[in-house]
Design an enzyme around this catalytic site. Structure first.
Site, PDB file in Angstrom:
ATOM      1  N   ARG A   1      -6.287 -61.054 -15.001  1.00  7.21           N
ATOM      2  CA  ARG A   1      -6.793 -62.756 -14.913  1.00  7.21           C
ATOM      3  C   ARG A   1      -7.781 -62.335 -13.361  1.00  7.21           C
ATOM      4  O   ARG A   1      -6.698 -62.297 -12.291  1.00  7.21           O
ATOM      5  CB  ARG A   1      -5.622 -63.449 -14.928  1.00  7.21           C
ATOM      6  CG  ARG A   1      -6.532 -65.293 -14.377  1.00  7.21           C
ATOM      7  CD  ARG A   1      -5.400 -65.925 -14.515  1.00  7.21           C
ATOM      8  NE  ARG A   1      -5.813 -67.638 -13.855  1.00  7.21           N
ATOM      9  CZ  ARG A   1      -6.269 -68.384 -14.854  1.00  7.21           C
ATOM     10  NH1 ARG A   1      -6.557 -68.794 -15.442  1.00  7.21           N
ATOM     11  NH2 ARG A   1      -6.802 -69.264 -13.780  1.00  7.21           N
TER      12      ARG A   1
ATOM     13  N   ARG B   1      -4.756 -73.174 -27.232  1.00 11.80           N
ATOM     14  CA  ARG B   1      -5.121 -71.933 -26.209  1.00 11.80           C
ATOM     15  C   ARG B   1      -3.782 -70.680 -26.221  1.00 11.80           C
ATOM     16  O   ARG B   1      -4.207 -69.497 -27.324  1.00 11.80           O
ATOM     17  CB  ARG B   1      -4.815 -71.984 -24.565  1.00 11.80           C
ATOM     18  CG  ARG B   1      -6.039 -72.422 -23.986  1.00 11.80           C
ATOM     19  CD  ARG B   1      -7.069 -71.642 -23.812  1.00 11.80           C
ATOM     20  NE  ARG B   1      -6.274 -70.210 -23.037  1.00 11.80           N
ATOM     21  CZ  ARG B   1      -6.796 -69.638 -21.415  1.00 11.80           C
ATOM     22  NH1 ARG B   1      -6.787 -71.045 -20.684  1.00 11.80           N
ATOM     23  NH2 ARG B   1      -6.390 -68.940 -21.198  1.00 11.80           N
TER      24      ARG B   1
ATOM     25  N   ASP C   1     -16.463 -79.100 -16.251  1.00  7.51           N
ATOM     26  CA  ASP C   1     -15.221 -78.462 -15.611  1.00  7.51           C
ATOM     27  C   ASP C   1     -15.306 -78.639 -13.747  1.00  7.51           C
ATOM     28  O   ASP C   1     -16.664 -79.341 -13.633  1.00  7.51           O
ATOM     29  CB  ASP C   1     -15.406 -76.428 -16.261  1.00  7.51           C
ATOM     30  CG  ASP C   1     -14.381 -75.902 -15.316  1.00  7.51           C
ATOM     31  OD1 ASP C   1     -13.847 -76.466 -15.103  1.00  7.51           O
ATOM     32  OD2 ASP C   1     -14.795 -74.469 -15.490  1.00  7.51           O
TER      33      ASP C   1
ATOM     34  N   CYS D   1     -11.407 -77.904 -19.920  1.00 11.43           N
ATOM     35  CA  CYS D   1     -10.499 -76.386 -19.619  1.00 11.43           C
ATOM     36  C   CYS D   1      -9.270 -76.590 -18.774  1.00 11.43           C
ATOM     37  O   CYS D   1      -8.305 -75.661 -19.302  1.00 11.43           O
ATOM     38  CB  CYS D   1     -11.354 -75.215 -18.989  1.00 11.43           C
ATOM     39  SG  CYS D   1     -12.198 -75.383 -17.529  1.00 11.43           S
TER      40      CYS D   1
ATOM     41  N   HIS E   1     -14.488 -65.718 -19.737  1.00  6.15           N
ATOM     42  CA  HIS E   1     -13.503 -67.099 -19.804  1.00  6.15           C
ATOM     43  C   HIS E   1     -12.803 -66.571 -21.187  1.00  6.15           C
ATOM     44  O   HIS E   1     -13.307 -68.216 -21.118  1.00  6.15           O
ATOM     45  CB  HIS E   1     -13.108 -68.388 -18.831  1.00  6.15           C
ATOM     46  CG  HIS E   1     -12.215 -68.435 -19.303  1.00  6.15           C
ATOM     47  ND1 HIS E   1     -10.587 -67.513 -20.356  1.00  6.15           N
ATOM     48  CD2 HIS E   1     -10.815 -69.736 -18.333  1.00  6.15           C
ATOM     49  CE1 HIS E   1      -9.791 -67.786 -20.000  1.00  6.15           C
ATOM     50  NE2 HIS E   1      -9.306 -69.428 -18.422  1.00  6.15           N
TER      51      HIS E   1
ATOM     52  N   GLN F   1     -10.562 -68.849 -22.916  1.00  4.35           N
ATOM     53  CA  GLN F   1     -10.661 -70.061 -23.007  1.00  4.35           C
ATOM     54  C   GLN F   1     -11.752 -70.403 -24.473  1.00  4.35           C
ATOM     55  O   GLN F   1     -11.838 -71.998 -24.827  1.00  4.35           O
ATOM     56  CB  GLN F   1     -10.683 -71.164 -21.730  1.00  4.35           C
ATOM     57  CG  GLN F   1     -11.314 -72.149 -21.429  1.00  4.35           C
ATOM     58  CD  GLN F   1     -10.492 -73.112 -21.936  1.00  4.35           C
ATOM     59  OE1 GLN F   1      -9.151 -72.745 -20.994  1.00  4.35           O
ATOM     60  NE2 GLN F   1     -10.022 -73.776 -22.640  1.00  4.35           N
TER      61      GLN F   1
END
Length: 369
Positions: free
Chosen positions: A145, A335, A267, A307, A172, A175
């Site tokens: 990450r 997830r 987002d 998200c 991502h 996600q």
């Protein structure tokens, strides 16, 4: 996918609004047989996941199918990854990504080791290549990450074990896979759905566009001028959509984008690493807030997606985030299931279970006008 991941040029280029590209499907969507699932699984074993674009349409379908299987039949995968070791190097803070990856591999029989890199960026103390050559001797898989997408691709190029992009400044992918898995649960299939993203054309937006294209959805993105998705991502999504019957539509008008939508996604306006732009961005993104008035333009049974973490009453109001159309916590739960599927695929623990797809009550496929 794989250790020879090709780098994308990350230059941002603005393109005209209301640009629609729709193609006739030439690829077969979904996994049609045990053989097709097995072939996709074999191709994925030992590979990296740096970008959604690394996956073929069939490989994405196999991951989606396995996500349904591990959620609905967890007992069948309890020991699928016994003794496998996963290391996570995180340069950014995390709640969902860290805990869902740890829970995923632990419940598959493996083990997770977390390394906090928030105070020491990867590659600073020693080269990424040297890190990779060390870690590959001890670990089965590496989860990163990071800020720079280059960190992901350089580690993947140097490592003999699979590398997963758990977030970079470009994408991502974990996600997006979980999000479209959530849509499959609700609507039965993503093919033909009208999916709308409203807000900053950021890393999450990039992966959502690519995933929508692979699954045959009609994806609309509404962003302020100068804040749209990167041109190379747009072109790749259009290229994929031309093979699946999906489409990519880019607009500046959020109302037009969400009209008739089955799902509305947003987002934060200011992603991690861009905090210094928060004051500048706030007034620019105010017209893009997802509120009850904007949701009213979507289908009556449309869902709201985010998200997380959300800036309440900034990009989305409390009324929408906590309302009956919100599936944000379903996304968060999923997830874990989607990442279980990824780990199983990349580490060779995948298997097909008949009738594993636990579908929602709705199975419609809607195309845009």
């Amino acid at each position: 996918m794989g250790s020879k991941t090709v780098m994308m040029n990350t230059k941002t280029t603005e393109i005209a609004a209301d640009d629609l590209t729709r193609g006739k499907p030439t690829a077969t969507l979904g996994i049609q047989s045990d053989t097709a699932f097995s072939e996709a699984s074999k191709r994925l074993t030992g590979r990296d996941l740096c970008s959604i674009a690394d996956l073929t349409v069939q490989e994405m379908a196999a991951i989606m199918e396995l996500s349904h299987a591990v959620k609905n039949h967890p007992e069948d995968f309890r020991h699928a990854l016994d003794a496998k070791q996963m290391v996570m190097f995180f340069e950014k803070a995390s709640l969902r990504t860290r805990l869902t990856f740890e829970a995923a591999i632990n419940t598959l029989g493996g083990n997770a080791i977390f390394v906090d890199q928030t105070q020491s960026p990867l590659g600073e103390r020693e080269s990424l290549a040297d890190m990779a050559h060390n870690v590959e001797r001890w670990m089965s898989i590496i989860v990163l990450r990071t800020y720079a997408h280059d960190t992901i691709t350089e580690m993947a190029a140097s490592s003999k074990v699979p590398v997963i992009n758990a977030l970079s400044d470009l994408e991502h992918p974990c996600q997006a896979i979980a999000d479209f898995f959530t849509l499959e649960e609700r609507f039965g299939s993503a093919a033909g759905l009208h999916f709308t993203y409203v807000g900053d054309g950021n890393n999450v937006c990039h992966s959502l566009m690519l995933t929508a294209a692979q699954l045959g959805a009609h994806c609309s993105v509404a962003s302020p001028k100068g804040f749209g998705p990167k041109l190379e991502i747009i072109h790749k999504a259009i290229e994929i959509a031309e093979t699946t019957g999906g489409s990519i539509t880019l607009l500046h008008d959020p109302i037009k984008a969400v009209t008739g939508a089955d799902a509305i996604y947003t987002d934060v306006c200011t992603s991690m690493g861009f905090e210094h732009e928060a004051t500048k961005r706030a007034p620019i993104f105010k017209p893009y807030q997802v509120n009850e008035a904007l949701m009213a333009h979507a289908q009556p049974d449309a869902v709201f997606m985010h998200c997380l973490p959300a800036h309440r009453n900034a990009e989305v109001t409390d009324a929408v985030l906590d309302g009956p159309q919100s599936v944000v916590f379903d996304q968060a739960e999923n997830r874990m299931h989607a990442q279980k599927a990824l780990l199983l695929m990349l580490l060779g623990g995948a298997k097909r279970i008949s009738n594993s797809r636990g579908r929602g009550t709705q199975t419609r496929k809607r195309t845009t006008a």
